[in-house]
Write a protein that holds these residues in place. Structure first.
Motif, PDB file in Angstrom:
ATOM      1  N   LEU A  58       0.871  -1.185   0.000  1.00 39.61           N
ATOM      2  CA  LEU A  58       0.000   0.000   0.000  1.00 39.61           C
ATOM      3  C   LEU A  58       0.902   1.228   0.000  1.00 39.61           C
ATOM      4  CD1 LEU A  58      -2.990   0.965   0.205  1.00 39.61           C
ATOM      5  CD2 LEU A  58      -2.589   1.210   2.666  1.00 39.61           C
ATOM      6  N   ALA A  59       0.624   2.163  -0.911  1.00 39.61           N
ATOM      7  CA  ALA A  59       1.451   3.376  -1.037  1.00 39.61           C
ATOM      8  C   ALA A  59       0.665   4.576  -0.496  1.00 39.61           C
ATOM      9  CB  ALA A  59       1.813   3.599  -2.504  1.00 39.61           C
ATOM     10  N   ARG A  68       6.411  10.020  -0.390  1.00 38.39           N
ATOM     11  CA  ARG A  68       7.196   8.878  -0.881  1.00 38.39           C
ATOM     12  C   ARG A  68       7.375   7.855   0.244  1.00 38.39           C
ATOM     13  NH1 ARG A  68       8.341  10.157  -5.880  1.00 38.39           N
ATOM     14  NH2 ARG A  68       9.734   8.381  -6.262  1.00 38.39           N
ATOM     15  N   MET A  69       6.267   7.162   0.551  1.00 34.73           N
ATOM     16  CA  MET A  69       6.264   6.165   1.626  1.00 34.73           C
ATOM     17  C   MET A  69       5.304   5.043   1.242  1.00 34.73           C
ATOM     18  SD  MET A  69       5.556   6.738   5.662  1.00 34.73           S
ATOM     19  CE  MET A  69       3.820   7.145   5.670  1.00 34.73           C
ATOM     20  N   THR A  92      14.411   4.088  -3.315  1.00 33.03           N
ATOM     21  CA  THR A  92      15.051   4.329  -4.618  1.00 33.03           C
ATOM     22  C   THR A  92      15.566   3.004  -5.159  1.00 33.03           C
ATOM     23  OG1 THR A  92      15.842   6.467  -3.810  1.00 33.03           O
ATOM     24  CG2 THR A  92      16.901   5.613  -5.788  1.00 33.03           C
ATOM     25  N   ILE A  93      15.300   2.748  -6.436  1.00 33.36           N
ATOM     26  CA  ILE A  93      15.883   1.571  -7.071  1.00 33.36           C
ATOM     27  C   ILE A  93      17.260   1.993  -7.586  1.00 33.36           C
ATOM     28  CG2 ILE A  93      15.676  -0.044  -8.997  1.00 33.36           C
ATOM     29  CD1 ILE A  93      12.613   0.089  -8.571  1.00 33.36           C
ATOM     30  N   GLU A 153       4.702  -0.656  -5.998  1.00 32.36           N
ATOM     31  CA  GLU A 153       4.509   0.405  -4.998  1.00 32.36           C
ATOM     32  C   GLU A 153       5.265   1.674  -5.344  1.00 32.36           C
ATOM     33  OE1 GLU A 153       2.098  -2.298  -3.624  1.00 32.36           O
ATOM     34  OE2 GLU A 153       2.110  -0.142  -3.241  1.00 32.36           O
ATOM     35  N   ILE A 154       6.517   1.511  -5.791  1.00 36.67           N
ATOM     36  CA  ILE A 154       7.315   2.708  -6.154  1.00 36.67           C
ATOM     37  C   ILE A 154       6.670   3.414  -7.344  1.00 36.67           C
ATOM     38  CG2 ILE A 154       9.546   3.482  -7.065  1.00 36.67           C
ATOM     39  CD1 ILE A 154      10.894   1.462  -5.222  1.00 36.67           C
ATOM     40  N   ASP A 155       6.056   2.629  -8.252  1.00 34.42           N
ATOM     41  CA  ASP A 155       5.317   3.250  -9.360  1.00 34.42           C
ATOM     42  C   ASP A 155       4.276   4.242  -8.824  1.00 34.42           C
ATOM     43  OD1 ASP A 155       6.573   2.140 -11.542  1.00 34.42           O
ATOM     44  OD2 ASP A 155       4.991   0.683 -12.005  1.00 34.42           O
TER      45      ASP A 155
END
Ligand SMILES: Cc1nc(NNC(=O)[C@H](CC2CCCC2)CN(O)CO)c(F)c(N2CCN3CCOC[C@@H]3C2)n1
Ligand code: NI
Length: 182
Positions: A58-59, A68-69, A92-93, A153-155
């Motif tokens: 869940l973003a 950004r969590m 961060t990737i 999620e990062i998306d």
């Protein structure tokens, strides 16, 4: 857990803001509530009782907080510890494999109230950096299922939804070297 926003809400298409440390009490509470939601959603009794759609991630933008969590809870086998259970702050990737992978069942999203069939190509391996609630930096390499979940999620933190990655002409197109995860 406040309501999860749906497609059409501009927050889902915005680039979320970096979280600053030290965290406010409000952000710490939000992080805990997001992880609690995932735990409850994975508990058949509670999911039934509160009519929750199950989730492994869940973003914050999904609860209308453009931060950004994200909370990720990838469960282990029955009675085993979770494979990956973290609240990722400012993830961060750092690097990603050429090798691609997709869930054979496609993906869904708690913010998308419809089926969107098709493979969602993702990197099979990623090197992930994030900060925890204490501001401690973590760097871990993830592969397969946890890597897929974290990329989904990062998306969200970048205003991207899973179906943005589905091939419009042939949703189930695969490049010959793309892995499929059952
Ligand atoms: C794969 C899966 N996606 C479920 N839902 N969708 C989500 O989590 C969305 C995020 C996921 C969609 C694809 C990758 C990330 C939420 N998203 O929108 C956040 O951005 C599941 F619920 C689920 N599992 C397997 C584990 N099971 C343990 C026992 O409890 C039921 C649970 C069901 N696996
Ligand atoms: Ni989602």
């Amino acid at each position: 857990m406040d309501d999860i926003i749906r497609e059409g809400n501009p927050t889902l298409r915005a680039r979320a803001q970096k979280v600053t440390f030290p965290l406010t009490a409000e952000i710490k509470t939000l992080a805990q509530e997001m992880m609690e939601f995932l735990e409850n959603s994975q508990n058949p009794e509670l999911a039934e009782k509160y009519k929750l759609r199950a989730g492994v991630g869940l973003a914050a933008p999904q609860v209308d907080k453009s931060l950004r969590m994200t909370a990720v809870l990838v469960p282990g086998e029955e009675g085993q510890p979770a494979i990956f259970k973290h609240v990722l702050i400012n993830p961060t990737i750092l690097s990603e494999s050429v090798q691609m992978i997709a869930l054979s069942e496609g993906e869904g999203c708690l913010s998308v109230d419809r089926e969107v069939p098709g493979y969602v190509p993702r990197h099979d391996k990623i090197k992930l950096r994030w900060y925890d609630l204490d501001g401690q930096e973590h760097i871990e390499r993830l592969k397969d299922y946890p890597a897929i979940v974290v990329q989904h999620e990062i998306d969200h933190l970048n205003g991207i939804l899973f179906y943005d990655h589905i091939n419009k002409d042939n949703p189930f197109a695969t490049t010959d070297d793309m892995l499929l995860l059952e």
